[in-house]
Design an enzyme around this catalytic site. Structure first.
Site, short mmCIF file in Angstrom:
data_model
loop_
_atom_site.label_atom_id
_atom_site.label_comp_id
_atom_site.label_asym_id
_atom_site.label_seq_id
_atom_site.Cartn_x
_atom_site.Cartn_y
_atom_site.Cartn_z
N ARG A 50 -15.73 -18.99 3.00
CA ARG A 50 -14.21 -17.92 2.24
C ARG A 50 -15.35 -16.96 1.44
O ARG A 50 -14.54 -15.91 1.05
CB ARG A 50 -13.24 -19.37 1.50
CG ARG A 50 -11.98 -18.46 0.67
CD ARG A 50 -11.25 -18.99 0.89
NE ARG A 50 -11.61 -20.08 -0.02
CZ ARG A 50 -12.05 -20.12 -1.34
NH1 ARG A 50 -11.58 -19.28 -2.12
NH2 ARG A 50 -11.99 -21.31 -2.32
N TYR A 102 1.83 2.82 12.01
CA TYR A 102 2.35 1.10 12.83
C TYR A 102 3.24 0.74 12.57
O TYR A 102 3.66 0.30 11.01
CB TYR A 102 0.36 0.48 12.92
CG TYR A 102 0.66 -0.77 12.97
CD1 TYR A 102 1.49 -1.36 14.32
CD2 TYR A 102 0.29 -1.78 12.19
CE1 TYR A 102 1.22 -2.17 15.09
CE2 TYR A 102 0.52 -3.76 13.12
CZ TYR A 102 0.83 -3.66 14.22
OH TYR A 102 1.36 -4.80 15.28
N ASP A 174 -6.02 4.07 6.46
CA ASP A 174 -6.21 3.97 7.50
C ASP A 174 -6.78 5.29 9.33
O ASP A 174 -6.37 5.57 9.33
CB ASP A 174 -4.92 3.06 7.94
CG ASP A 174 -5.35 2.10 9.25
OD1 ASP A 174 -6.34 2.97 10.55
OD2 ASP A 174 -4.44 1.44 9.32
N LYS A 199 -9.42 -3.71 17.03
CA LYS A 199 -9.40 -2.07 17.71
C LYS A 199 -10.89 -1.44 18.63
O LYS A 199 -11.36 -2.48 19.95
CB LYS A 199 -8.27 -0.78 17.32
CG LYS A 199 -7.16 -1.47 17.03
CD LYS A 199 -6.68 -2.16 17.34
CE LYS A 199 -4.92 -3.09 17.09
NZ LYS A 199 -4.56 -3.11 16.29
#
Length: 382
Positions: A50, A102, A174, A199
């Site tokens: 983690r 988005y 972004d 993406k």
């Protein structure tokens, strides 16, 4: 060490530690939850996945090299990456945000961030005056998408940096639509850069991931603390998937942009198509700004049909192009933003932005462009 981004896509920055003593050409998947200690008070540098993992570390190093970042954290999704950025803010603080972005981020703001004591104003971040008019004494961050989703609006990143610097704001960008291969916001003054790695970066429509790249050591330390504490770290196997995909980012972006350029010009001439939104078209309002801050226009096109019937007909009839959410993969995808990506945006806001029942968004893939034209032609025909 290497100036060219297509080389960095494959090798990362070889001046940074690669964590792999065997020099395996395909970086190994360290599929382990924990690592043994060398001895009391001694560590190999890896203790628990983690926190750190060699496979994820190699991916993060590659992304930092591509973005020109001090450090990058790989998250389990793009939304986890966005959420981590807003963990930097405190109750009572205010965000000025692109009004076209988005829908999942809008949902995060409206359903979670406001509950946590943050406030948000959505403005046209292509307008310097609009940004400055929205800033208050509580404003702590300026959040930008450029090009924006789905209307392909362009924000001037240099101007946004000047505003952020003047008012002491965190500038968060972004960069998903252009990827680090075509645009590097940190070079233009951004503090943090977000990617939905699902993406263009992963590029094969098979892996969910997200990234936050930091422009300063202080921000890098804070983001990494949030990353390991909230626990949304990318798994070793998914890290390897994205690392494999990113090797072809350069060649994919070049081919997909070439296809998109030709397809956008062709769509502009087709019966039934009322308007085409693509930042690579000279008549796009943001063409000059995008050309001044990016190395290309990318592979995302939105277009408006003459009627809702035509829009529905295209979605029903496409064969080679897949009617699906997401973007940036090798396969071309067509999306109905009003229903798929922006259903949580209030109708009045959608209408204001132009996200209507005639708007379609197209992520252009690697297929032969003539085949894509043929598919859209038969889908558009009455």
């Amino acid at each position: 060490m290497y100036e060219h981004r297509d080389t960095r896509c494959i090798h990362g920055d070889l001046e940074r530690p690669a964590f792999e003593a065997t020099r395996a050409v395909s970086f190994p998947i360290y599929q382990t939850a924990t690592f043994g200690h060398i001895g009391f008070g001694k560590s190999s540098g890896f203790d628990y996945t983690r926190e750190t993992n060699p496979t994820r570390g190699k991916l993060e190093e590659t992304m930092s090299s591509l973005e020109g970042a001090v450090d990058t954290c790989a998250f389990s999704s793009g939304m986890a990456a966005v959420s981590a950025c807003f963990e930097l803010l405190s109750p009572g603080q205010h965000i000025v945000c692109s009004e076209d972005l988005y829908g999942g981020v809008i949902r995060l703001f409206d359903k979670v961030s406001i509950k946590n004591g943050l406030s948000v104003d959505y403005v046209d971040t292509g307008s310097r005056d609009a940004i400055e008019a929205a800033i208050t004494q509580d404003t702590a961050a300026l959040y930008i998408e450029t090009p924006s989703n789905p209307m392909m609006n362009v924000a001037d990143l240099r101007a946004c940096h000047e505003i952020a610097e003047e008012h002491g704001l965190l500038l968060i960008v972004d960069n998903t639509f252009l990827s680090p291969y075509l645009q590097n916001p940190i070079e233009l003054g951004a503090d943090l850069v977000i990617h939905s790695g699902s993406k263009f970066i992963a590029g094969h429509n098979d892996t969910i991931s997200g990234f936050v790249s930091s422009g300063t050591p202080e921000l890098a330390e804070r983001i990494r603390l949030i990353h390991k504490t909230t626990g949304a770290a990318l798994s070793p196997f998914d890290s390897w998937h994205v690392l494999r995909g990113i090797k072809t980012l350069g060649i994919r972006m070049e081919r997909q942009e070439s296809n998109a350029q030709e397809l956008a010009r062709w769509l502009s001439t087709q019966p039934g198509v009322a308007q085409v939104f693509y930042v690579g078209l000279e008549d796009h309002p943001g063409y000059a700004v995008n050309a001044s801050q990016a190395r290309g226009a990318g592979a995302m096109i939105s277009f408006r049909t003459d009627t809702v019937e035509i829009a529905h007909r295209v979605l029903e009839r496409v064969k080679l192009i897949t009617f699906a959410e997401s973007l940036g993969g090798t396969e071309s995808l067509i999306t109905y933003p009003m229903v798929q990506t922006h259903p949580d945006v209030p109708e009045a806001v959608r209408e204001h932005l132009g996200i209507t029942d005639t708007l379609l968004r197209l992520s252009v893939g690697l297929e032969n462009v003539d085949d894509l034209k043929s598919d859209l032609s038969q889908a558009l025909s009455s």
